[in-house]
Design a protein around this motif. Structure first.
Motif, mmCIF file in Angstrom:
data_model
loop_
_atom_site.group_PDB
_atom_site.id
_atom_site.type_symbol
_atom_site.label_atom_id
_atom_site.label_comp_id
_atom_site.label_asym_id
_atom_site.label_seq_id
_atom_site.Cartn_x
_atom_site.Cartn_y
_atom_site.Cartn_z
ATOM 1 N N SER A 10 6.433 0.773 18.771
ATOM 2 C CA SER A 10 7.539 -0.076 18.353
ATOM 3 C C SER A 10 7.489 -0.441 16.873
ATOM 4 O O SER A 10 6.460 -0.307 16.207
ATOM 5 C CB SER A 10 7.520 -1.364 19.179
ATOM 6 N N ARG A 11 8.593 -0.947 16.406
ATOM 7 C CA ARG A 11 8.697 -1.428 15.027
ATOM 8 C C ARG A 11 7.700 -2.551 14.794
ATOM 9 O O ARG A 11 7.043 -2.600 13.762
ATOM 10 C CB ARG A 11 10.127 -1.907 14.771
ATOM 11 N N SER A 12 7.573 -3.463 15.736
ATOM 12 C CA SER A 12 6.640 -4.580 15.560
ATOM 13 C C SER A 12 5.195 -4.080 15.479
ATOM 14 O O SER A 12 4.396 -4.607 14.701
ATOM 15 C CB SER A 12 6.799 -5.620 16.671
ATOM 16 N N GLN A 13 4.870 -3.059 16.238
ATOM 17 C CA GLN A 13 3.535 -2.469 16.171
ATOM 18 C C GLN A 13 3.285 -1.877 14.780
ATOM 19 O O GLN A 13 2.214 -2.046 14.208
ATOM 20 C CB GLN A 13 3.398 -1.386 17.247
ATOM 21 N N PHE A 14 4.289 -1.226 14.208
ATOM 22 C CA PHE A 14 4.182 -0.667 12.865
ATOM 23 C C PHE A 14 3.994 -1.776 11.826
ATOM 24 O O PHE A 14 3.108 -1.704 10.967
ATOM 25 C CB PHE A 14 5.426 0.167 12.545
ATOM 26 N N VAL A 15 4.820 -2.804 11.885
ATOM 27 C CA VAL A 15 4.737 -3.901 10.911
ATOM 28 C C VAL A 15 3.368 -4.563 10.979
ATOM 29 O O VAL A 15 2.742 -4.823 9.945
ATOM 30 C CB VAL A 15 5.874 -4.927 11.130
ATOM 31 N N GLU A 16 2.878 -4.812 12.167
ATOM 32 C CA GLU A 16 1.553 -5.437 12.300
ATOM 33 C C GLU A 16 0.457 -4.513 11.789
ATOM 34 O O GLU A 16 -0.510 -4.970 11.173
ATOM 35 C CB GLU A 16 1.298 -5.846 13.753
ATOM 36 N N ALA A 17 0.587 -3.217 12.003
ATOM 37 C CA ALA A 17 -0.405 -2.257 11.504
ATOM 38 C C ALA A 17 -0.436 -2.251 9.980
ATOM 39 O O ALA A 17 -1.506 -2.180 9.367
ATOM 40 C CB ALA A 17 -0.092 -0.854 12.030
ATOM 41 N N VAL A 18 0.726 -2.346 9.362
ATOM 42 C CA VAL A 18 0.809 -2.346 7.901
ATOM 43 C C VAL A 18 0.250 -3.636 7.322
ATOM 44 O O VAL A 18 -0.443 -3.629 6.304
ATOM 45 C CB VAL A 18 2.270 -2.120 7.444
ATOM 46 N N ARG A 19 0.513 -4.742 7.977
ATOM 47 C CA ARG A 19 0.067 -6.040 7.457
ATOM 48 C C ARG A 19 -1.448 -6.174 7.361
ATOM 49 O O ARG A 19 -1.935 -6.974 6.577
ATOM 50 C CB ARG A 19 0.642 -7.165 8.307
ATOM 51 N N VAL A 20 -2.195 -5.414 8.130
ATOM 52 C CA VAL A 20 -3.660 -5.523 8.075
ATOM 53 C C VAL A 20 -4.290 -4.535 7.098
ATOM 54 O O VAL A 20 -5.508 -4.528 6.941
ATOM 55 C CB VAL A 20 -4.312 -5.390 9.474
ATOM 56 N N LEU A 21 -3.483 -3.725 6.430
ATOM 57 C CA LEU A 21 -4.018 -2.781 5.450
ATOM 58 C C LEU A 21 -4.287 -3.504 4.130
ATOM 59 O O LEU A 21 -3.384 -4.147 3.575
ATOM 60 C CB LEU A 21 -3.034 -1.631 5.209
ATOM 61 N N ASP A 22 -5.496 -3.399 3.630
ATOM 62 C CA ASP A 22 -5.855 -4.042 2.367
ATOM 63 C C ASP A 22 -4.988 -3.569 1.209
ATOM 64 O O ASP A 22 -4.710 -4.326 0.282
ATOM 65 C CB ASP A 22 -7.328 -3.776 2.030
ATOM 66 N N ALA A 23 -4.553 -2.330 1.228
ATOM 67 C CA ALA A 23 -3.777 -1.756 0.122
ATOM 68 C C ALA A 23 -2.320 -2.200 0.112
ATOM 69 O O ALA A 23 -1.581 -1.857 -0.813
ATOM 70 C CB ALA A 23 -3.841 -0.230 0.193
ATOM 71 N N VAL A 24 -1.902 -2.951 1.128
ATOM 72 C CA VAL A 24 -0.501 -3.369 1.208
ATOM 73 C C VAL A 24 -0.434 -4.900 1.153
ATOM 74 O O VAL A 24 -0.634 -5.573 2.160
ATOM 75 C CB VAL A 24 0.171 -2.846 2.494
ATOM 76 N N PRO A 25 -0.137 -5.456 -0.026
ATOM 77 C CA PRO A 25 -0.034 -6.909 -0.148
ATOM 78 C C PRO A 25 1.258 -7.430 0.489
ATOM 79 O O PRO A 25 2.211 -6.657 0.680
ATOM 80 C CB PRO A 25 -0.035 -7.142 -1.656
ATOM 81 N N PRO A 26 1.329 -8.711 0.795
ATOM 82 C CA PRO A 26 2.552 -9.281 1.375
ATOM 83 C C PRO A 26 3.777 -9.122 0.474
ATOM 84 O O PRO A 26 4.897 -9.168 0.949
ATOM 85 C CB PRO A 26 2.215 -10.764 1.556
ATOM 86 N N THR A 27 3.552 -8.918 -0.817
ATOM 87 C CA THR A 27 4.666 -8.754 -1.765
ATOM 88 C C THR A 27 5.129 -7.312 -1.901
ATOM 89 O O THR A 27 6.049 -7.028 -2.672
ATOM 90 C CB THR A 27 4.251 -9.273 -3.154
ATOM 91 N N ALA A 28 4.515 -6.376 -1.165
ATOM 92 C CA ALA A 28 4.901 -4.960 -1.249
ATOM 93 C C ALA A 28 6.382 -4.802 -0.942
ATOM 94 O O ALA A 28 6.934 -5.464 -0.061
ATOM 95 C CB ALA A 28 4.066 -4.125 -0.288
ATOM 96 N N SER A 29 7.016 -3.895 -1.658
ATOM 97 C CA SER A 29 8.428 -3.622 -1.477
ATOM 98 C C SER A 29 8.660 -2.843 -0.178
ATOM 99 O O SER A 29 7.923 -1.914 0.139
ATOM 100 C CB SER A 29 8.949 -2.808 -2.663
ATOM 101 N N VAL A 30 9.707 -3.235 0.543
ATOM 102 C CA VAL A 30 10.079 -2.565 1.787
ATOM 103 C C VAL A 30 11.567 -2.228 1.727
ATOM 104 O O VAL A 30 12.395 -3.100 1.464
ATOM 105 C CB VAL A 30 9.811 -3.455 3.020
ATOM 106 N N VAL A 31 11.883 -0.960 1.952
ATOM 107 C CA VAL A 31 13.274 -0.539 2.064
ATOM 108 C C VAL A 31 13.642 -0.660 3.534
ATOM 109 O O VAL A 31 12.936 -0.141 4.398
ATOM 110 C CB VAL A 31 13.459 0.912 1.575
ATOM 111 N N VAL A 32 14.737 -1.349 3.815
ATOM 112 C CA VAL A 32 15.135 -1.632 5.191
ATOM 113 C C VAL A 32 16.545 -1.119 5.435
ATOM 114 O O VAL A 32 17.451 -1.381 4.650
ATOM 115 C CB VAL A 32 15.099 -3.158 5.472
ATOM 116 N N ASP A 33 16.706 -0.378 6.529
ATOM 117 C CA ASP A 33 18.029 0.022 6.996
ATOM 118 C C ASP A 33 18.223 -0.717 8.316
ATOM 119 O O ASP A 33 17.461 -0.524 9.264
ATOM 120 C CB ASP A 33 18.100 1.532 7.196
ATOM 121 N N ASP A 34 19.226 -1.570 8.341
ATOM 122 C CA ASP A 34 19.447 -2.445 9.487
ATOM 123 C C ASP A 34 20.909 -2.325 9.893
ATOM 124 O O ASP A 34 21.798 -2.432 9.042
ATOM 125 C CB ASP A 34 19.110 -3.887 9.088
#
Length: 145
Positions: free
Chosen positions: A36-60
């Protein structure tokens, strides 16, 4: 070996779900069927190389056109997002796309370790065989596992 891989395809990593590797002149793209999308978002959030300020392109589907947001502004639960592309200050990007089944892709020059970590966190795959690890390292880097 999982059903959707082939011994004859050297560009497919033998894990479940299989990781498909495409190599281009300037980068690689690794893709796999994901959760799921939530599984992806949570996986990304725990990566040291991806800060909370990282840019995200969103198609909604609830908003016309693609938008840019920071990772900290992304809700992990959303039924209307169809595409996310995380763009950290790194030589790679991570994407999640809702298709018939969600797909995760890693593009650029990612490390084998990053690819394996994201695969395990976005799928039900709990372990990689030594053969799969060696195949991934062989396709993504000159390093050995």
């Amino acid at each position: 070996m999982p059903a959707d891989t082939s011994d004859d395809d050297p560009r497919t990593i033998p894990v479940d779900p299989a990781v498909h590797v495409e190599t281009f002149a300037t980068h690689q793209t690794l893709t796999w069927k994901a959760g799921s999308r939530s599984q992806f978002v949570e996986a990304v959030r725990v990566l040291d190389a991806v800060p909370p300020t990282a840019s995200v392109v969103v198609d909604d589907t609830a908003v016309a056109g693609r938008q840019r947001r920071s990772l900290s502004d992304i809700e992990s639960e959303s039924d209307t997002a169809t595409y996310l592309r995380i763009e950290p200050d790194a030589p790679w990007t991570l994407s999640w796309e809702r298709r018939t089944q969600p797909i995760v892709s890693v593009s650029g020059t990612p490390s084998a370790t990053l690819c394996r970590r994201v695969h395990r966190r976005t799928t039900d795959c709990s372990a990689w065989s030594d053969e799969a690890v060696a195949a991934l390292y062989g396709l993504t880097t000159d390093e050995t596992p």
